[in-house]
Design a protein around this motif. Structure first.
Motif, PDB file in Angstrom:
ATOM      1  N   PRO A 148      -1.747 -13.921 -20.165  1.00  0.00           N
ATOM      2  CA  PRO A 148      -1.589 -12.492 -19.857  1.00  0.00           C
ATOM      3  C   PRO A 148      -1.666 -12.250 -18.356  1.00  0.00           C
ATOM      4  CG  PRO A 148      -3.783 -12.932 -20.699  1.00  0.00           C
ATOM      5  CD  PRO A 148      -3.003 -14.206 -20.871  1.00  0.00           C
ATOM      6  N   GLN A 149      -1.015 -11.202 -17.902  1.00  0.00           N
ATOM      7  CA  GLN A 149      -1.048 -10.841 -16.491  1.00  0.00           C
ATOM      8  C   GLN A 149      -2.450 -10.388 -16.108  1.00  0.00           C
ATOM      9  OE1 GLN A 149       1.173 -11.024 -14.021  1.00  0.00           O
ATOM     10  NE2 GLN A 149       2.672 -12.006 -15.358  1.00  0.00           N
ATOM     11  N   PRO A 150      -2.997 -10.889 -15.002  1.00  0.00           N
ATOM     12  CA  PRO A 150      -4.332 -10.444 -14.576  1.00  0.00           C
ATOM     13  C   PRO A 150      -4.287  -9.007 -14.104  1.00  0.00           C
ATOM     14  CG  PRO A 150      -3.345 -11.808 -12.881  1.00  0.00           C
ATOM     15  CD  PRO A 150      -2.414 -11.865 -14.061  1.00  0.00           C
ATOM     16  N   PRO A 151      -5.420  -8.320 -14.114  1.00  0.00           N
ATOM     17  CA  PRO A 151      -5.441  -6.943 -13.598  1.00  0.00           C
ATOM     18  C   PRO A 151      -5.121  -6.924 -12.113  1.00  0.00           C
ATOM     19  CG  PRO A 151      -7.677  -7.755 -13.966  1.00  0.00           C
ATOM     20  CD  PRO A 151      -6.750  -8.767 -14.575  1.00  0.00           C
ATOM     21  N   THR A 152      -4.624  -5.824 -11.653  1.00  0.00           N
ATOM     22  CA  THR A 152      -4.270  -5.684 -10.233  1.00  0.00           C
ATOM     23  C   THR A 152      -5.495  -5.887  -9.364  1.00  0.00           C
ATOM     24  OG1 THR A 152      -2.529  -4.118 -10.815  1.00  0.00           O
ATOM     25  CG2 THR A 152      -3.239  -4.151  -8.519  1.00  0.00           C
ATOM     26  N   ASP A 153      -5.344  -6.739  -8.349  1.00  0.00           N
ATOM     27  CA  ASP A 153      -6.445  -7.014  -7.440  1.00  0.00           C
ATOM     28  C   ASP A 153      -6.576  -5.871  -6.441  1.00  0.00           C
ATOM     29  OD1 ASP A 153      -8.386  -8.042  -5.821  1.00  0.00           O
ATOM     30  OD2 ASP A 153      -7.165  -9.662  -4.972  1.00  0.00           O
ATOM     31  N   ARG A 154      -7.671  -5.139  -6.519  1.00  0.00           N
ATOM     32  CA  ARG A 154      -7.899  -4.023  -5.605  1.00  0.00           C
ATOM     33  C   ARG A 154      -8.898  -4.380  -4.509  1.00  0.00           C
ATOM     34  NH1 ARG A 154      -3.624  -0.812  -6.247  1.00  0.00           N
ATOM     35  NH2 ARG A 154      -3.298  -0.232  -8.426  1.00  0.00           N
ATOM     36  N   SER A 155      -9.257  -5.665  -4.439  1.00  0.00           N
ATOM     37  CA  SER A 155     -10.245  -6.055  -3.436  1.00  0.00           C
ATOM     38  C   SER A 155      -9.637  -6.203  -2.054  1.00  0.00           C
ATOM     39  CB  SER A 155     -10.910  -7.378  -3.836  1.00  0.00           C
ATOM     40  OG  SER A 155      -9.945  -8.422  -3.924  1.00  0.00           O
ATOM     41  N   GLY A 156      -8.323  -6.407  -1.989  1.00  0.00           N
ATOM     42  CA  GLY A 156      -7.675  -6.608  -0.705  1.00  0.00           C
ATOM     43  C   GLY A 156      -7.328  -5.295  -0.036  1.00  0.00           C
ATOM     44  N   GLN A 157      -6.607  -5.407   1.072  1.00  0.00           N
ATOM     45  CA  GLN A 157      -6.226  -4.228   1.834  1.00  0.00           C
ATOM     46  C   GLN A 157      -4.933  -3.672   1.263  1.00  0.00           C
ATOM     47  OE1 GLN A 157      -6.803  -4.693   6.029  1.00  0.00           O
ATOM     48  NE2 GLN A 157      -5.223  -3.225   6.554  1.00  0.00           N
ATOM     49  N   ASP A 158      -4.944  -2.409   0.829  1.00  0.00           N
ATOM     50  CA  ASP A 158      -3.777  -1.805   0.206  1.00  0.00           C
ATOM     51  C   ASP A 158      -2.812  -1.215   1.223  1.00  0.00           C
ATOM     52  OD1 ASP A 158      -4.540  -2.422  -2.385  1.00  0.00           O
ATOM     53  OD2 ASP A 158      -5.767  -0.627  -2.576  1.00  0.00           O
ATOM     54  N   GLY A 159      -3.217  -1.057   2.438  1.00  0.00           N
ATOM     55  CA  GLY A 159      -2.363  -0.473   3.457  1.00  0.00           C
ATOM     56  C   GLY A 159      -3.085  -0.483   4.786  1.00  0.00           C
ATOM     57  N   PRO A 160      -2.471   0.073   5.813  1.00  0.00           N
ATOM     58  CA  PRO A 160      -3.147   0.141   7.108  1.00  0.00           C
ATOM     59  C   PRO A 160      -4.438   0.941   6.990  1.00  0.00           C
ATOM     60  CG  PRO A 160      -1.207   1.553   7.082  1.00  0.00           C
ATOM     61  CD  PRO A 160      -1.151   0.729   5.831  1.00  0.00           C
ATOM     62  N   SER A 161      -5.492   0.431   7.592  1.00  0.00           N
ATOM     63  CA  SER A 161      -6.813   1.037   7.441  1.00  0.00           C
ATOM     64  C   SER A 161      -7.295   1.596   8.775  1.00  0.00           C
ATOM     65  CB  SER A 161      -7.803  -0.012   6.924  1.00  0.00           C
ATOM     66  OG  SER A 161      -9.099   0.510   6.828  1.00  0.00           O
ATOM     67  N   PRO A 162      -7.302   2.929   8.936  1.00  0.00           N
ATOM     68  CA  PRO A 162      -7.811   3.514  10.183  1.00  0.00           C
ATOM     69  C   PRO A 162      -9.277   3.151  10.394  1.00  0.00           C
ATOM     70  CG  PRO A 162      -6.623   5.145   8.883  1.00  0.00           C
ATOM     71  CD  PRO A 162      -6.812   3.957   7.998  1.00  0.00           C
TER      72      PRO A 162
END
Length: 255
Positions: free
Chosen positions: A60-74
């Motif tokens: 099965p596909q693993p859940p989306t990894d939200r631990s990384g950087q999703d976009g530019p971080s001010p």
């Protein structure tokens, strides 16, 4: 067999067209010393991949990894740089603001001992783990980004990259490793690390993702070694404080 379709060719161009057809046929078959066409030999027949254990369902596909950087971080706590020149930023101010921001989200990059060394960088520059700032165009917009290297324990080097957006400092890369070298080539940040196999290195390539607006891992390869430790140091020894975070590009070798 080479099949040639008959096409109406104007008289003046007929001889030229025929010459091109003959030349093309000769290029495909090859010619002997006598000028006669010769076969190139047997050609290996291509086959479709053979799937092993086709009756077994895929994982099965693993859940989306939200631990990384999703976009530019001010980076909060920093004043706007109205000039748009990232070279005018105070390097240590950026590092300290980033450490403070990571502490608020409970994601510290360093242990307390390294943080204390960073806090004393101004008073004790010789023991400062923050390397000299580097400036390279990582986003392909013709403007330089700021690349920061900070040495932690166990020879780990944190590599952060920042860009300016409307004068606001944004982090676009947050990675770490135990590098033999860190390079920038055509906007890609390439980190080479030692492995347990003599003659081989781990090569990780971070590239600009225009959709996510961050640097993302494009490739991780087990590659033949091309990096050389500095004179008098082994590949596993600690980097010298104050060395540039980005070394001159090392020519690629084909494995």
């Amino acid at each position: 067999m080479l099949l040639l379709r008959s096409l109406p060719v104007p008289g003046p161009a007929r001889s030229v067209s025929l010459a091109l057809v003959v030349a093309g046929a000769a290029a495909l078959t090859g010619c002997s010393d006598t000028g006669r066409p010769e076969g190139a030999g047997a050609t290996r027949v291509a086959s479709a991949p053979a799937r092993l254990w086709p009756e077994r369902p895929p994982a099965p596909q693993p859940p989306t990894d939200r631990s990384g950087q999703d976009g530019p971080s001010p980076v909060p706590g920093l004043p706007r740089e109205a000039s748009g020149d990232i070279r005018k930023l105070d390097l240590l101010a950026v590092v300290r603001a980033q450490i403070a921001a990571d502490a608020r989200t409970h994601t510290p990059a360093f242990d307390k001992a390294t943080e204390r060394k960073i806090a004393r960088c101004t008073a004790e520059p010789a023991g400062c783990p923050v390397r000299a700032p580097q400036y390279q165009d990582l986003t392909h917009d013709g403007k330089a980004e700021l690349i920061v290297g900070i040495e932690g324990n166990e020879h780990v080097l944190a590599v952060w990259a920042y860009t300016l957006r409307g004068g606001v400092v944004n982090r676009i890369l947050d990675t770490a490793g135990t590098p033999l070298s860190v390079e920038v080539a055509d906007g890609d940040l390439i980190m080479r690390e030692p492995t347990g196999s003599p003659g081989y290195e781990m090569r990780t390539v971070h590239s600009w993702d225009d959709k996510r607006q961050t640097m993302e891992i494009r490739a991780m390869e087990f590659d033949r070694a091309v990096s050389s430790p500095a004179p008098g140091r082994s590949a596993a020894s600690s980097p010298t404080p104050g060395r540039s975070a980005v070394s001159p590009p090392v020519p690629e070798r084909t494995p």
